[in-house]
Design a protein around this motif. Structure first.
Motif, PDB file in Angstrom:
ATOM      1  N   TYR A  67      14.312  -3.984   9.700  1.00 52.02           N
ATOM      2  CA  TYR A  67      14.929  -2.845   9.015  1.00 52.02           C
ATOM      3  C   TYR A  67      16.295  -2.520   9.625  1.00 52.02           C
ATOM      4  O   TYR A  67      16.401  -2.121  10.791  1.00 52.02           O
ATOM      5  N   TYR A 208       1.616  -0.087   1.694  1.00 51.90           N
ATOM      6  CA  TYR A 208       3.046   0.265   1.741  1.00 51.90           C
ATOM      7  C   TYR A 208       3.601   0.534   0.332  1.00 51.90           C
ATOM      8  O   TYR A 208       2.959   0.205  -0.663  1.00 51.90           O
ATOM      9  N   SER A 209       4.783   1.142   0.301  1.00 51.38           N
ATOM     10  CA  SER A 209       5.459   1.538  -0.953  1.00 51.38           C
ATOM     11  C   SER A 209       4.553   2.360  -1.863  1.00 51.38           C
ATOM     12  O   SER A 209       4.419   2.071  -3.063  1.00 51.38           O
ATOM     13  N   PRO A 210       3.916   3.429  -1.334  1.00 51.09           N
ATOM     14  CA  PRO A 210       2.977   4.204  -2.154  1.00 51.09           C
ATOM     15  C   PRO A 210       3.636   4.866  -3.360  1.00 51.09           C
ATOM     16  O   PRO A 210       2.947   5.199  -4.321  1.00 51.09           O
ATOM     17  N   ARG A 239       2.715  13.762  -6.337  1.00 52.97           N
ATOM     18  CA  ARG A 239       2.845  12.765  -5.261  1.00 52.97           C
ATOM     19  C   ARG A 239       1.751  12.934  -4.211  1.00 52.97           C
ATOM     20  O   ARG A 239       1.229  11.950  -3.672  1.00 52.97           O
ATOM     21  N   SER A 259      13.377  10.444   3.671  1.00 51.21           N
ATOM     22  CA  SER A 259      14.487  10.848   4.545  1.00 51.21           C
ATOM     23  C   SER A 259      14.879  12.295   4.299  1.00 51.21           C
ATOM     24  O   SER A 259      15.942  12.727   4.723  1.00 51.21           O
ATOM     25  N   SER A 260      14.019  13.001   3.579  1.00 52.16           N
ATOM     26  CA  SER A 260      14.264  14.417   3.323  1.00 52.16           C
ATOM     27  C   SER A 260      13.084  15.201   3.896  1.00 52.16           C
ATOM     28  O   SER A 260      11.918  14.851   3.647  1.00 52.16           O
ATOM     29  N   HIS A 263      10.702  16.353   1.252  1.00 57.16           N
ATOM     30  CA  HIS A 263       9.796  15.301   0.783  1.00 57.16           C
ATOM     31  C   HIS A 263       8.652  15.092   1.780  1.00 57.16           C
ATOM     32  O   HIS A 263       7.491  14.932   1.394  1.00 57.16           O
ATOM     33  N   GLU A 266       6.038  17.698   1.487  1.00 62.20           N
ATOM     34  CA  GLU A 266       5.205  17.459   0.298  1.00 62.20           C
ATOM     35  C   GLU A 266       4.187  16.336   0.592  1.00 62.20           C
ATOM     36  O   GLU A 266       3.004  16.455   0.261  1.00 62.20           O
ATOM     37  N   LEU A 297       6.722  -7.254  -2.347  1.00 60.88           N
ATOM     38  CA  LEU A 297       7.964  -6.745  -2.943  1.00 60.88           C
ATOM     39  C   LEU A 297       8.916  -7.881  -3.264  1.00 60.88           C
ATOM     40  O   LEU A 297       8.956  -8.844  -2.556  1.00 60.88           O
TER      41      LEU A 297
HETATM   42  P1  NAP Z   1       8.039   4.454  -0.944  1.00 60.82           P
HETATM   43  O1  NAP Z   1       7.492   5.140   0.244  1.00 60.82           O
HETATM   44  O2  NAP Z   1       7.124   3.997  -2.013  1.00 60.82           O
HETATM   45  O3  NAP Z   1       9.195   5.308  -1.641  1.00 60.82           O
HETATM   46  C1  NAP Z   1      10.284   5.780  -0.915  1.00 60.82           C
HETATM   47  C2  NAP Z   1      11.152   6.590  -1.867  1.00 60.82           C
HETATM   48  O4  NAP Z   1      10.416   7.732  -2.322  1.00 60.82           O
HETATM   49  C3  NAP Z   1      12.420   7.112  -1.243  1.00 60.82           C
HETATM   50  O5  NAP Z   1      13.431   7.025  -2.209  1.00 60.82           O
HETATM   51  C4  NAP Z   1      12.102   8.570  -0.930  1.00 60.82           C
HETATM   52  O6  NAP Z   1      13.221   9.404  -0.997  1.00 60.82           O
HETATM   53  C5  NAP Z   1      11.178   8.898  -2.057  1.00 60.82           C
HETATM   54  N1  NAP Z   1      10.245   9.972  -1.710  1.00 60.82           N
HETATM   55  C6  NAP Z   1       9.414  10.038  -0.653  1.00 60.82           C
HETATM   56  N2  NAP Z   1       8.693  11.175  -0.668  1.00 60.82           N
HETATM   57  C7  NAP Z   1       9.089  11.841  -1.776  1.00 60.82           C
HETATM   58  C8  NAP Z   1       8.724  13.087  -2.338  1.00 60.82           C
HETATM   59  N3  NAP Z   1       7.780  13.842  -1.783  1.00 60.82           N
HETATM   60  N4  NAP Z   1       9.352  13.485  -3.491  1.00 60.82           N
HETATM   61  C9  NAP Z   1      10.299  12.713  -4.077  1.00 60.82           C
HETATM   62  N5  NAP Z   1      10.679  11.512  -3.583  1.00 60.82           N
HETATM   63  C10 NAP Z   1      10.087  11.092  -2.440  1.00 60.82           C
HETATM   64  O7  NAP Z   1       8.898   3.164  -0.534  1.00 60.82           O
HETATM   65  P2  NAP Z   1       8.995   2.085   0.616  1.00 60.82           P
HETATM   66  O8  NAP Z   1      10.018   2.507   1.604  1.00 60.82           O
HETATM   67  O9  NAP Z   1       9.154   0.778  -0.074  1.00 60.82           O
HETATM   68  O10 NAP Z   1       7.552   2.015   1.318  1.00 60.82           O
HETATM   69  C11 NAP Z   1       7.146   2.850   2.393  1.00 60.82           C
HETATM   70  C12 NAP Z   1       7.161   2.110   3.720  1.00 60.82           C
HETATM   71  O11 NAP Z   1       6.288   0.983   3.717  1.00 60.82           O
HETATM   72  C13 NAP Z   1       8.517   1.474   4.080  1.00 60.82           C
HETATM   73  O12 NAP Z   1       9.469   2.446   4.411  1.00 60.82           O
HETATM   74  C14 NAP Z   1       8.095   0.547   5.188  1.00 60.82           C
HETATM   75  O13 NAP Z   1       7.894   1.259   6.406  1.00 60.82           O
HETATM   76  C15 NAP Z   1       6.786   0.004   4.625  1.00 60.82           C
HETATM   77  N6  NAP Z   1       6.974  -1.277   3.904  1.00 60.82           N
HETATM   78  C16 NAP Z   1       6.437  -2.412   4.430  1.00 60.82           C
HETATM   79  C17 NAP Z   1       6.621  -3.635   3.797  1.00 60.82           C
HETATM   80  C18 NAP Z   1       6.015  -4.886   4.374  1.00 60.82           C
HETATM   81  O14 NAP Z   1       6.340  -5.986   3.901  1.00 60.82           O
HETATM   82  N7  NAP Z   1       5.142  -4.768   5.347  1.00 60.82           N
HETATM   83  C19 NAP Z   1       7.342  -3.722   2.586  1.00 60.82           C
HETATM   84  C20 NAP Z   1       7.864  -2.527   2.051  1.00 60.82           C
HETATM   85  C21 NAP Z   1       7.657  -1.319   2.706  1.00 60.82           C
HETATM   86  P3  NAP Z   1      14.002   9.961   0.327  1.00 60.82           P
HETATM   87  O15 NAP Z   1      14.058   8.845   1.308  1.00 60.82           O
HETATM   88  O16 NAP Z   1      15.310  10.378  -0.233  1.00 60.82           O
HETATM   89  O17 NAP Z   1      13.214  11.122   0.848  1.00 60.82           O
END
Ligand code: NAP
Length: 297
Positions: A67, A208-210, A239, A259-260, A263, A266, A297
């Motif tokens: 990252y 991940y990516s919930p 959410r 990053s907020s 968020h 919540e 992904l």
């Molecule tokens: P995610 O958690 O599904 O979504 C992140 C997005 O949702 C950001 O734009 C964030 O905005 C927004 N968000 C979060 N909480 C919110 C809320 N309460 N209301 C509105 N928007 C909200 O995406 P992700 O980063 O892909 O997945 C989560 C984590 O999983 C990653 O950060 C990483 O640590 C891990 N991951 C692992 C792998 C792997 O291959 N092992 C792959 C992908 C991800 P803001 O940032 O602006 O708050």
């Protein structure tokens, strides 16, 4: 000081639901914090959001050497360093990229991550996805890191059942702490084979990516309306309902990235006890789909 009243300056952690990380028995919150792409966000805001999460009990922080080419690990170190939480109250996870995952490469990658994270140990260290270095070498390195106390537990990520079987043949039972895999409402493939297999072998499943990496069902969509209906029953947001659904089995954990601070607050409500009716409503709106290969992904 009256009993039960926190001392000044002491942050009282709300009761975010926690459960054992597979066979390890280590209790960690069902909702943690992801950090992918955080280097692209406003740094102060992202650090403050992680700290808010720690205050709210989201003490599992997931990062990786990948990252921001290490910059996110440095950002995480800043958040932990300035937080009211002690290091031993935080469950810190990072990952080695497959191209580094030779026997010595894994050790060196871990040392670099520890330096960037300004800590002497990781709570969890994972192989980010299956790669070309022999798995036996990577596992030998992970076991050596564990024996040296640099890593408390190790796991894998993006492993399908065939790859998990291979890892179990090398490492044996009660060695692999978790498998971190893609899991959100519109991508439920793991429920067919990976989740049952992991449950059977007491390997935790960290989804991940919930929120679909920022592609969450719109309120006007059929899925969005179903989530709103369940959310209204519990007085939380859609959410929070999604996170609760994605952690409804004993083997499951989730790591939303935010990053907020708003968020994060919540997401910290994402440990609602859903009824069978709630689960049926969500099941109907977001079908599991056909069984298939493990998606990434
Ligand atoms: P995610 O958690 O599904 O979504 C992140 C997005 O949702 C950001 O734009 C964030 O905005 C927004 N968000 C979060 N909480 C919110 C809320 N309460 N209301 C509105 N928007 C909200 O995406 P992700 O980063 O892909 O997945 C989560 C984590 O999983 C990653 O950060 C990483 O640590 C891990 N991951 C692992 C792998 C792997 O291959 N092992 C792959 C992908 C991800 P803001 O940032 O602006 O708050």
């Amino acid at each position: 000081m009256p009993p039960g009243r926190p001392a000044p300056g002491v942050v009282r952690t709300p009761p975010m639901r926690a459960r054992a990380l597979g066979w390890t028995g280590q209790s960690i919150p069902i909702v943690g914090q992801g950090t992918w792409n955080m280097e692209q966000d406003d740094r102060k805001r992202a650090v403050a959001a992680l700290q808010r999460g720690l205050d709210l009990g989201l003490s599992h922080i997931d990062t990786a050497e990948l990252y921001g080419s290490g910059r996110v690990e440095e950002l995480v170190a800043e958040a932990i360093g300035g937080s009211a939480r002690r290091r031993d109250e935080i469950f810190l996870a990072s990952k080695v990229v497959p191209s580094n995952a030779s026997r010595d490469g894994t050790r060196q990658a871990c040392e670099r991550s520890l330096r960037r994270l300004r800590t002497d140990h990781l709570d969890l260290y994972m192989l980010h996805w299956p790669g070309s270095h022999p798995l036996a070498e990577t596992i030998a390195a992970l076991e050596a890191l564990r024996a040296a106390g640099k890593v408390r537990f190790w796991g894998v990520s993006n492993f399908d059942v065939r790859e998990l079987e291979a890892a179990l043949r090398i490492a044996g039972e009660t060695a692999i702490a978790c498998n971190q895999v893609l899991y959100h409402l519109e991508q439920r493939s793991i429920e067919h084979r990976v989740l049952p297999f992991c449950s059977q072998h007491r390997i935790a499943v960290v989804g991940y990516s919930p929120f679909g990496s920022g592609d969450f069902p719109a309120p006007s969509s059929a899925g969005g309306r179903a989530l709103a209906q369940v959310a209204a029953r519990h007085g939380v947001s859609p959410r929070a309902v999604a996170l609760s659904f994605l952690t409804r089995h004993d083997a499951l954990f989730t790591i939303p990235k935010a990053s907020s601070a708003g968020h994060v607050a919540e997401n910290a409500r994402g440990d609602v006890d859903l009824s069978a009716e709630d689960v049926d409503t969500i099941d109907g709106a977001f079908p599991r789909g056909k069984s298939g290969e493990l998606p990434t992904l």
